[in-house]
Design a protein around this motif. Structure first.
Motif, PDB file in Angstrom:
ATOM      1  N   MET A   1      -0.491  -2.076   5.121  1.00  0.00           N
ATOM      2  CA  MET A   1      -1.464  -1.344   5.946  1.00  0.00           C
ATOM      3  C   MET A   1      -1.055   0.123   6.091  1.00  0.00           C
ATOM      4  O   MET A   1      -1.199   0.713   7.155  1.00  0.00           O
ATOM      5  CB  MET A   1      -1.569  -2.002   7.319  1.00  0.00           C
ATOM      6  N   CYS A   2      -0.533   0.684   5.016  1.00  0.00           N
ATOM      7  CA  CYS A   2      -0.131   2.098   4.981  1.00  0.00           C
ATOM      8  C   CYS A   2       1.078   2.385   5.880  1.00  0.00           C
ATOM      9  O   CYS A   2       1.344   3.540   6.203  1.00  0.00           O
ATOM     10  CB  CYS A   2      -1.285   3.021   5.354  1.00  0.00           C
ATOM     11  N   GLY A   3       1.794   1.346   6.296  1.00  0.00           N
ATOM     12  CA  GLY A   3       2.994   1.514   7.109  1.00  0.00           C
ATOM     13  C   GLY A   3       4.247   1.291   6.294  1.00  0.00           C
ATOM     14  O   GLY A   3       4.200   1.098   5.079  1.00  0.00           O
ATOM     15  N   PRO A   4       5.404   1.276   6.953  1.00  0.00           N
ATOM     16  CA  PRO A   4       6.675   1.094   6.249  1.00  0.00           C
ATOM     17  C   PRO A   4       6.967  -0.362   5.943  1.00  0.00           C
ATOM     18  O   PRO A   4       6.364  -1.275   6.529  1.00  0.00           O
ATOM     19  CB  PRO A   4       7.698   1.654   7.247  1.00  0.00           C
TER      20      PRO A   4
ATOM     21  N   SER B   1       0.850  -1.191   0.000  1.00  0.00           N
ATOM     22  CA  SER B   1       0.000   0.000   0.000  1.00  0.00           C
ATOM     23  C   SER B   1       0.883   1.237   0.000  1.00  0.00           C
ATOM     24  O   SER B   1       2.089   1.165   0.244  1.00  0.00           O
ATOM     25  CB  SER B   1      -0.901   0.008   1.237  1.00  0.00           C
ATOM     26  N   GLN B   2       0.289   2.377  -0.265  1.00  0.00           N
ATOM     27  CA  GLN B   2       1.023   3.632  -0.177  1.00  0.00           C
ATOM     28  C   GLN B   2       0.966   4.194   1.248  1.00  0.00           C
ATOM     29  O   GLN B   2       0.160   3.742   2.066  1.00  0.00           O
ATOM     30  CB  GLN B   2       0.480   4.624  -1.202  1.00  0.00           C
ATOM     31  N   THR B   3       1.829   5.165   1.521  1.00  0.00           N
ATOM     32  CA  THR B   3       2.019   5.665   2.886  1.00  0.00           C
ATOM     33  C   THR B   3       1.523   7.111   2.997  1.00  0.00           C
ATOM     34  O   THR B   3       1.965   7.965   2.233  1.00  0.00           O
ATOM     35  CB  THR B   3       3.506   5.612   3.278  1.00  0.00           C
ATOM     36  N   PRO B   4       0.621   7.383   3.928  1.00  0.00           N
ATOM     37  CA  PRO B   4       0.113   8.749   4.071  1.00  0.00           C
ATOM     38  C   PRO B   4       1.133   9.674   4.732  1.00  0.00           C
ATOM     39  O   PRO B   4       2.040   9.220   5.445  1.00  0.00           O
ATOM     40  CB  PRO B   4      -1.116   8.561   4.965  1.00  0.00           C
ATOM     41  N   GLN B   5       0.952  10.970   4.503  1.00  0.00           N
ATOM     42  CA  GLN B   5       1.865  11.975   5.054  1.00  0.00           C
ATOM     43  C   GLN B   5       1.928  11.868   6.577  1.00  0.00           C
ATOM     44  O   GLN B   5       2.987  12.091   7.180  1.00  0.00           O
ATOM     45  CB  GLN B   5       1.391  13.378   4.645  1.00  0.00           C
TER      46      GLN B   5
ATOM     47  N   ILE C   1      -9.819  -6.037   6.649  1.00  0.00           N
ATOM     48  CA  ILE C   1     -10.632  -6.664   7.689  1.00  0.00           C
ATOM     49  C   ILE C   1      -9.923  -6.539   9.029  1.00  0.00           C
ATOM     50  O   ILE C   1      -8.732  -6.830   9.138  1.00  0.00           O
ATOM     51  CB  ILE C   1     -10.845  -8.169   7.384  1.00  0.00           C
ATOM     52  N   LYS C   2     -10.639  -6.113  10.036  1.00  0.00           N
ATOM     53  CA  LYS C   2     -10.061  -5.964  11.373  1.00  0.00           C
ATOM     54  C   LYS C   2     -10.268  -7.272  12.129  1.00  0.00           C
ATOM     55  O   LYS C   2     -11.355  -7.535  12.656  1.00  0.00           O
ATOM     56  CB  LYS C   2     -10.726  -4.787  12.089  1.00  0.00           C
ATOM     57  N   ALA C   3      -9.238  -8.090  12.166  1.00  0.00           N
ATOM     58  CA  ALA C   3      -9.351  -9.407  12.798  1.00  0.00           C
ATOM     59  C   ALA C   3      -9.314  -9.282  14.316  1.00  0.00           C
ATOM     60  O   ALA C   3      -8.496  -8.539  14.871  1.00  0.00           O
ATOM     61  CB  ALA C   3      -8.222 -10.310  12.326  1.00  0.00           C
ATOM     62  N   ASP C   4     -10.179 -10.017  14.970  1.00  0.00           N
ATOM     63  CA  ASP C   4     -10.224 -10.089  16.437  1.00  0.00           C
ATOM     64  C   ASP C   4      -9.676 -11.463  16.822  1.00  0.00           C
ATOM     65  O   ASP C   4     -10.370 -12.472  16.729  1.00  0.00           O
ATOM     66  CB  ASP C   4     -11.669  -9.921  16.922  1.00  0.00           C
TER      67      ASP C   4
ATOM     68  N   GLY D   1       2.417   1.616  14.340  1.00  0.00           N
ATOM     69  CA  GLY D   1       1.384   2.101  15.251  1.00  0.00           C
ATOM     70  C   GLY D   1       0.673   3.317  14.703  1.00  0.00           C
ATOM     71  O   GLY D   1      -0.561   3.444  14.795  1.00  0.00           O
ATOM     72  N   ALA D   2       1.454   4.233  14.085  1.00  0.00           N
ATOM     73  CA  ALA D   2       0.856   5.435  13.494  1.00  0.00           C
ATOM     74  C   ALA D   2      -0.039   5.087  12.312  1.00  0.00           C
ATOM     75  O   ALA D   2      -1.087   5.718  12.097  1.00  0.00           O
ATOM     76  CB  ALA D   2       1.958   6.400  13.055  1.00  0.00           C
ATOM     77  N   ALA D   3       0.359   4.089  11.526  1.00  0.00           N
ATOM     78  CA  ALA D   3      -0.454   3.660  10.384  1.00  0.00           C
ATOM     79  C   ALA D   3      -1.797   3.097  10.850  1.00  0.00           C
ATOM     80  O   ALA D   3      -2.843   3.358  10.236  1.00  0.00           O
ATOM     81  CB  ALA D   3       0.302   2.624   9.564  1.00  0.00           C
ATOM     82  N   LEU D   4      -1.769   2.342  11.948  1.00  0.00           N
ATOM     83  CA  LEU D   4      -3.028   1.815  12.489  1.00  0.00           C
ATOM     84  C   LEU D   4      -3.918   2.952  12.997  1.00  0.00           C
ATOM     85  O   LEU D   4      -5.139   2.911  12.826  1.00  0.00           O
ATOM     86  CB  LEU D   4      -2.749   0.821  13.610  1.00  0.00           C
ATOM     87  N   ASP D   5      -3.297   3.953  13.615  1.00  0.00           N
ATOM     88  CA  ASP D   5      -4.066   5.130  14.033  1.00  0.00           C
ATOM     89  C   ASP D   5      -4.768   5.757  12.833  1.00  0.00           C
ATOM     90  O   ASP D   5      -5.954   6.121  12.903  1.00  0.00           O
ATOM     91  CB  ASP D   5      -3.152   6.169  14.679  1.00  0.00           C
ATOM     92  N   TYR D   6      -4.029   5.880  11.738  1.00  0.00           N
ATOM     93  CA  TYR D   6      -4.579   6.495  10.528  1.00  0.00           C
ATOM     94  C   TYR D   6      -5.749   5.675   9.981  1.00  0.00           C
ATOM     95  O   TYR D   6      -6.833   6.218   9.699  1.00  0.00           O
ATOM     96  CB  TYR D   6      -3.485   6.641   9.465  1.00  0.00           C
ATOM     97  N   LEU D   7      -5.548   4.365   9.827  1.00  0.00           N
ATOM     98  CA  LEU D   7      -6.599   3.511   9.279  1.00  0.00           C
ATOM     99  C   LEU D   7      -7.843   3.510  10.155  1.00  0.00           C
ATOM    100  O   LEU D   7      -8.968   3.579   9.657  1.00  0.00           O
ATOM    101  CB  LEU D   7      -6.074   2.086   9.110  1.00  0.00           C
ATOM    102  N   ASN D   8      -7.631   3.460  11.469  1.00  0.00           N
ATOM    103  CA  ASN D   8      -8.778   3.454  12.377  1.00  0.00           C
ATOM    104  C   ASN D   8      -9.507   4.795  12.403  1.00  0.00           C
ATOM    105  O   ASN D   8     -10.710   4.844  12.696  1.00  0.00           O
ATOM    106  CB  ASN D   8      -8.332   3.050  13.779  1.00  0.00           C
ATOM    107  N   SER D   9      -8.797   5.878  12.093  1.00  0.00           N
ATOM    108  CA  SER D   9      -9.454   7.188  12.025  1.00  0.00           C
ATOM    109  C   SER D   9     -10.421   7.257  10.847  1.00  0.00           C
ATOM    110  O   SER D   9     -11.419   7.983  10.888  1.00  0.00           O
ATOM    111  CB  SER D   9      -8.414   8.310  11.919  1.00  0.00           C
ATOM    112  N   ILE D  10     -10.133   6.499   9.785  1.00  0.00           N
ATOM    113  CA  ILE D  10     -11.038   6.423   8.634  1.00  0.00           C
ATOM    114  C   ILE D  10     -12.178   5.453   8.929  1.00  0.00           C
ATOM    115  O   ILE D  10     -13.342   5.731   8.648  1.00  0.00           O
ATOM    116  CB  ILE D  10     -10.271   5.990   7.366  1.00  0.00           C
ATOM    117  N   GLY D  11     -11.814   4.297   9.518  1.00  0.00           N
ATOM    118  CA  GLY D  11     -12.824   3.309   9.900  1.00  0.00           C
ATOM    119  C   GLY D  11     -12.836   2.119   8.963  1.00  0.00           C
ATOM    120  O   GLY D  11     -12.999   2.284   7.747  1.00  0.00           O
TER     121      GLY D  11
END
Length: 404
Positions: free
Chosen positions: A225-228, A32-36, A206-209, A285-295
């Motif tokens: 997942m938009c991370g490095p 995936s690509q990486t957000p600013q 998919i957010k696996a539990d 961790g920051a990438a997960l923050d970003y993805l979860n902010s979108i939903g």
């Protein structure tokens, strides 16, 4: 409703041109690509608090350690692991799979059986073949049908008291199929087998539990997942991680070392020898923050809309066949045009600024099943648009006209 045009502004690379054309990036299943927002976290680490972790008493070391362990806790919460120490940082999914395979070398005996699905990535085939060679265990394959779905009755027939391990991807990278992993896990546990799920392709969608799934091991890569690149995690139940021996020896994974004997550190450090990818872990961790902010539910709905739109548009092209038509799938379309090699289509699309993947996608058994050399794979993310799908479709039509 997800606003893809607004989201695209977070991704600097999406505004560039390739071969004089606006980039249409449809290779998200590869990376995936990486957000600013994540790029800034990486820059901040190297600009502000670059230091080795866990071992130093100085301020920068403490700051880096805190942020690294906070990232581990973010990942724990995201996948709903019961404890942070069940999250092992790795270099990626392949590392996580090999860690488990290596550990089971001392737990398997000749005649034990290990099951793997027919639609695995090579990284979830080769380590188990190597494990079988080392231990004398027998590798068996869960077959798939023409739609690209696992044959679950055949799977149940393969299970027995000899089955010790079952390995399956959550989502096929080559076909986009979402496998029924909850059932696969439950059935395996009935015969006492452990289960590792390769979540690399599923995790962006998919957010696996892991507790709800009751899975023994689940492994992912940050770069999908938009991370490095170069970082990922292996989740493992504490009881299983305690049974497995360390994968590598070195600093950090020890409690005490003498020339006579070494004792190993507690989880998670037992499996994290040497200086880790500190910045990568923090950025994950920051990438997960970003993805979860979108939903994730918003992303899943939008990507499914893109998938349906692209599927219908591509099927209007005469001679085009899609491989992988499972009822449940993510936003991946693998296709060929009759009489045309997939590499030739991919090359022409590249000249038009369209990035797709061609070849066997590290899933040669799938290609052998369909008796084809490979496919063109277009894989969509939440920052793609229907306009980009239209550009892809026109590009495929142009390639077909040039090649036939």
């Amino acid at each position: 409703m997800l606003n893809a045009q607004k989201i695209r502004k977070d991704f600097p690379i999406l505004s560039r041109e390739v071969n004089g054309k606006p980039l249409v990036y449809l290779d998200n299943a590869a990376t995936s690509q990486t957000p600013q927002q994540v790029i800034e976290v990486i820059v901040d680490y190297y600009s502000s608090y670059n230091a080795n972790i866990h071992r130093g008493v100085h301020f920068l070391s403490q700051e880096a350690t805190d942020k690294y362990e906070q990232a581990r806790q973010k990942i724990q919460r995201h996948f709903n692991a019961s404890k942070a120490k069940e999250i092992i940082f790795t270099s990626g999914t392949t590392h996580g799979i090999n860690l488990v395979a290596n550990g089971f070398s001392s737990l398997l005996q000749k005649g034990d059986e290990i099951l793997v699905s027919a639609m695995e990535h090579h990284s979830n085939i080769v380590p188990w073949q190597m494990l079988a060679e080392r231990t004398g265990a027998i590798l068996k394959v869960i077959p798939m049908n023409e739609q690209g779905e696992l044959m679950m009755n055949e799977y149940r027939n393969l299970l027995s008291s000899n089955t010790k391990l079952v390995f399956c991807n959550h989502v096929s990278n080559a076909l986009g199929t979402i496998n029924p992993i909850a059932t696969i896990i439950d059935e395996a546990h009935k015969v006492g087998a452990a289960v590792l799920i390769d979540g690399a392709q599923a995790a962006p969608h998919i957010k696996a539990d892991v507790q709800a799934l009751n899975v023994d091991f689940y492994t992912v890569s940050a770069h999908k997942m938009c991370g490095p690149t170069g970082v990922g995690v292996l989740y493992g139940k504490e009881e299983w991680l305690n049974k497995l021996p360390p994968y590598q020896g070195g600093g950090e994974m020890i409690a005490e070392v003498t020339f006579e004997k070494t004792t190993y550190a507690d989880l998670p450090h037992k499996f994290e020898a040497g200086t880790p990818n500190i910045c990568g872990g923090i950025a994950f961790g920051a990438a997960l923050d970003y993805l979860n902010s979108i939903g994730f539910s918003e992303m899943e709905a939008y990507e499914h809309e893109l998938l349906d739109y692209a599927t219908n548009k591509l099927l209007e092209i005469e001679g085009l066949k899609i491989y992988g038509t499972a009822q449940e799938k993510t936003s991946v379309i693998s296709f060929n045009i009759e009489g045309v090699h997939p590499y030739d289509i991919g090359t022409i699309l590249d000249k038009l600024g369209i990035a797709v993947r061609t070849g066997h996608h590290c899933a040669q058994p799938i290609m052998d099943f369909y008796k084809i050399p490979g496919t063109v794979r277009a894989s969509f993310s939440f920052y793609n648009t229907k306009e980009e799908v239209d550009i892809l479709v026109e590009g495929v039509k142009r390639a077909k006209n040039m090649l036939l």
